[in-house]
Design an enzyme around this catalytic site. Sequence first.
Site, PDB file in Angstrom:
ATOM      1  N   ASN A   1      -3.811  -6.328 -15.704  1.00  0.00           N
ATOM      2  CA  ASN A   1      -3.172  -5.826 -14.496  1.00  0.00           C
ATOM      3  C   ASN A   1      -3.685  -6.683 -13.347  1.00  0.00           C
ATOM      4  O   ASN A   1      -4.815  -6.517 -12.906  1.00  0.00           O
ATOM      5  CB  ASN A   1      -3.543  -4.348 -14.322  1.00  0.00           C
ATOM      6  CG  ASN A   1      -2.872  -3.734 -13.111  1.00  0.00           C
ATOM      7  OD1 ASN A   1      -2.233  -4.429 -12.318  1.00  0.00           O
ATOM      8  ND2 ASN A   1      -3.012  -2.433 -12.962  1.00  0.00           N
TER       9      ASN A   1
ATOM     10  N   ARG B   1       1.015  -5.764 -16.786  1.00  0.00           N
ATOM     11  CA  ARG B   1       1.698  -4.803 -15.929  1.00  0.00           C
ATOM     12  C   ARG B   1       2.395  -5.613 -14.844  1.00  0.00           C
ATOM     13  O   ARG B   1       1.766  -6.435 -14.168  1.00  0.00           O
ATOM     14  CB  ARG B   1       0.688  -3.866 -15.288  1.00  0.00           C
ATOM     15  CG  ARG B   1       1.329  -2.986 -14.253  1.00  0.00           C
ATOM     16  CD  ARG B   1       0.327  -2.074 -13.617  1.00  0.00           C
ATOM     17  NE  ARG B   1       1.020  -1.188 -12.694  1.00  0.00           N
ATOM     18  CZ  ARG B   1       0.672  -1.041 -11.422  1.00  0.00           C
ATOM     19  NH1 ARG B   1      -0.359  -1.690 -10.939  1.00  0.00           N
ATOM     20  NH2 ARG B   1       1.343  -0.216 -10.651  1.00  0.00           N
TER      21      ARG B   1
ATOM     22  N   GLU C   1      -1.530   4.392 -19.113  1.00  0.00           N
ATOM     23  CA  GLU C   1      -0.561   3.315 -18.911  1.00  0.00           C
ATOM     24  C   GLU C   1      -0.910   2.083 -19.736  1.00  0.00           C
ATOM     25  O   GLU C   1      -0.036   1.396 -20.265  1.00  0.00           O
ATOM     26  CB  GLU C   1      -0.496   2.951 -17.422  1.00  0.00           C
ATOM     27  CG  GLU C   1       0.148   4.043 -16.595  1.00  0.00           C
ATOM     28  CD  GLU C   1      -0.191   3.956 -15.120  1.00  0.00           C
ATOM     29  OE1 GLU C   1       0.616   3.431 -14.360  1.00  0.00           O
ATOM     30  OE2 GLU C   1      -1.282   4.425 -14.737  1.00  0.00           O
TER      31      GLU C   1
ATOM     32  N   ARG D   1      -0.998   7.246   2.229  1.00  0.00           N
ATOM     33  CA  ARG D   1       0.405   6.983   2.558  1.00  0.00           C
ATOM     34  C   ARG D   1       1.091   8.275   3.002  1.00  0.00           C
ATOM     35  O   ARG D   1       0.816   9.337   2.458  1.00  0.00           O
ATOM     36  CB  ARG D   1       1.140   6.417   1.345  1.00  0.00           C
ATOM     37  CG  ARG D   1       0.916   4.947   1.142  1.00  0.00           C
ATOM     38  CD  ARG D   1       1.580   4.464  -0.139  1.00  0.00           C
ATOM     39  NE  ARG D   1       0.577   4.078  -1.109  1.00  0.00           N
ATOM     40  CZ  ARG D   1       0.826   3.862  -2.393  1.00  0.00           C
ATOM     41  NH1 ARG D   1       2.040   4.009  -2.869  1.00  0.00           N
ATOM     42  NH2 ARG D   1      -0.145   3.508  -3.202  1.00  0.00           N
TER      43      ARG D   1
ATOM     44  N   HIS E   1       5.447   3.887 -10.922  1.00  0.00           N
ATOM     45  CA  HIS E   1       4.681   4.675 -11.892  1.00  0.00           C
ATOM     46  C   HIS E   1       5.498   4.957 -13.154  1.00  0.00           C
ATOM     47  O   HIS E   1       5.215   5.913 -13.869  1.00  0.00           O
ATOM     48  CB  HIS E   1       4.250   6.051 -11.329  1.00  0.00           C
ATOM     49  CG  HIS E   1       3.294   5.984 -10.193  1.00  0.00           C
ATOM     50  ND1 HIS E   1       3.358   6.853  -9.137  1.00  0.00           N
ATOM     51  CD2 HIS E   1       2.250   5.181  -9.941  1.00  0.00           C
ATOM     52  CE1 HIS E   1       2.398   6.573  -8.275  1.00  0.00           C
ATOM     53  NE2 HIS E   1       1.708   5.557  -8.747  1.00  0.00           N
TER      54      HIS E   1
END
Lengths: 295, 404
Positions: free
Chosen positions: B7, B92, B386, B243, B181
């Site tokens: 990643n 990823r 993941e 956020r 996601h």
Amino acid sequence: MTHFRKIAVIGGGTMGQGIAQVAATSGIEVVLVEISEERAQQVQRELGLQLDAQIAKWGLTKSEKRAILARVEVTADKEGFGPVDLAVEAVPERLAVKQQVFRDLERVLGPDVVKVTHTATLSVSEISQVLQHPERAIGMHFLPPVYRVPVVEVVRGLATSADTFATVTQWISVLGKTSVEVNEYPGYITTRGIVPMLNEAMHMVMEGVASAKDVDAALRLGFGLEMGPLGMADRIGLDQVLLWMESLFHELGELKYRPCPLLRKMVRAGHLGVKTGRGFFSYVSPVPGSPAVPA
Amino acid sequence: MIVVVLNCGSSTVKFQVFEMQGEHTLATGLVDRIGMAEATLSYAPAGKPAHRESPDVLDHGQAVEQILSILTDRHRDGVLEDRSQIGAIGHRVVHGGESFTESALITDRVLASIRECVDLAPLHNPPNLKGITACSRVLPGVPQVAVFDTAFHQTMPERSYLYALPYVLYKRHRIRRYGFHGTSHSYVYQRFLSVTGAGPKHGLRVVTCHLGNGCSVAAIQDGKVVDTSMGMTPLEGLVMGTRCGDLDPALILHVMGKEELTPAQATTLMNKHSGLYGLSGVSSDMREVLQEASSGNRMAALAVDVFCYRLRKYVGAYAAALGGLDGLVFTGGIGCNASHVRARACEGLEFLGLALDTTANDLAPGDVETRVSSSQIEAWVIPTNEELVIARDTARLVAPATAA
């Protein structure tokens, strides 16, 4: 391709600090060299305050501030830093001072490291004539505030090599800024372009065409500028604007650069703009020590 | 087969090494601060103590070199004999745009398509690409697979992914909802099917909530995403750590004018200074905010309130979008560990037929798949994985290539 891991910035005034901060933000280590231990400490404090002001405007987080400060070492040791991949001098605009800094840099860092002079008015060729390898010297002009203005003028001196030019433009792109190439000529693009507008706005006020407020409002709103020319002159500092005009008038001899008498009068009276609280407009600091805002 | 999952961020490379026969993790680690003076390599071989080193790492290529070197170094607890043992690399990749509806074996054409998506994810796709290029240089001939954060959501119908802006903006700049996601939503959905024994029953309606640093909800019917809360960028939807999630789009222009903000400052304001952190003034970490709230900090309590209320609104909206609900899944750090948030998010949803089993919810350990409802609608805590999805997709896609 040069990989920029560490650079030196000589002179921690407004521009030196700005350049150090922008470089550190892009992950480059910076050694910022000041003239005395006392100045070094002051610059260290000012850097922190500058970053706090940006946090207050949500441009930065506290952890980013810590990371940036951790990458900047402020020192009064003019010899002990290095090795660095690039050196920028941002000392006051006086030829002899800049030449001395360049001489010292060549002695301390050797001929290969690219040496950049940050200047708006002096000649890159003249500053670098004291070097044994002037081909490794180049000029550069950021506009304040450095972190906010996305363009940088890169100025070739007579001897500047293509490789030196490429190194500096590559560095500027690492900083996330756009570079424009300028051949050495008084005022470059930005100063030469803006000075006649500032001068004309001042003449309009002096001649009673309109108030300072209305001159600024008309030009700002009429042409989609972020601020009017008189507000801009106040922020730059009226003494600085006067210096630019005198320098361009002297170098190019054109009447359009002749400083407006009103500007001279204001500078003589100490009305220098935001930094003295009074220029074409009035300014106050909401809290002592904080940046002044229009009154 | 050994699969290495990478990643790659702008200055980081996270890695995890899988042995695919038993789906064991052999090692995990992270190269941090790439290109900076103080780069670090953290390495955790399974069952052995983790170490930390400070090598010189100037770019992603050198990061991959450092990872391979420690993985194959017996003196530093390397878990591989030789780099030739590596059968494939899974990456990823954040944005697959409309080009990728599933994972893809990396070819020149796939690489070109990922490049075309840089415009949509200017911060994320370039480092992902750097990681892929670095691996092709350092491990030539080892097949690589790209697993996209956006791919699972590509089944959304037009009515969910279109914004009500002039349609020409979609045609011209591909302005639409993509969702993120996806790998996590897909994994926990598959696990939900398997733990509930539901199987891909006709019409099964599940809402999955990924609540970590970033938070998103997906509405899934018959295994297809019908809607998801993140949009064109990961800023839309739920309240997150830093956020803001959903806003009136006009207000940010208003704030920019009032506070004299540049677009860059406005972007940081919404992405890094908002959410739990911006409201509470305490932290972006739900654990700390909950802690403060329980010791009487009003703003912290309010931040949790806003977070949970927004989440509940989304669950309710998605139940409506799906025409009812059969399952609700919580995952991610907050989803798995904050029983209070799960309880608050389900509060008032009894009218849908959802009843949380408060004891099971309070006691759910977080790292084990646990049923937390007593109603016919099954609510579950399901830890996500993941990396495992990336490893599985990688092994699956390279198998035919290797056999040939």
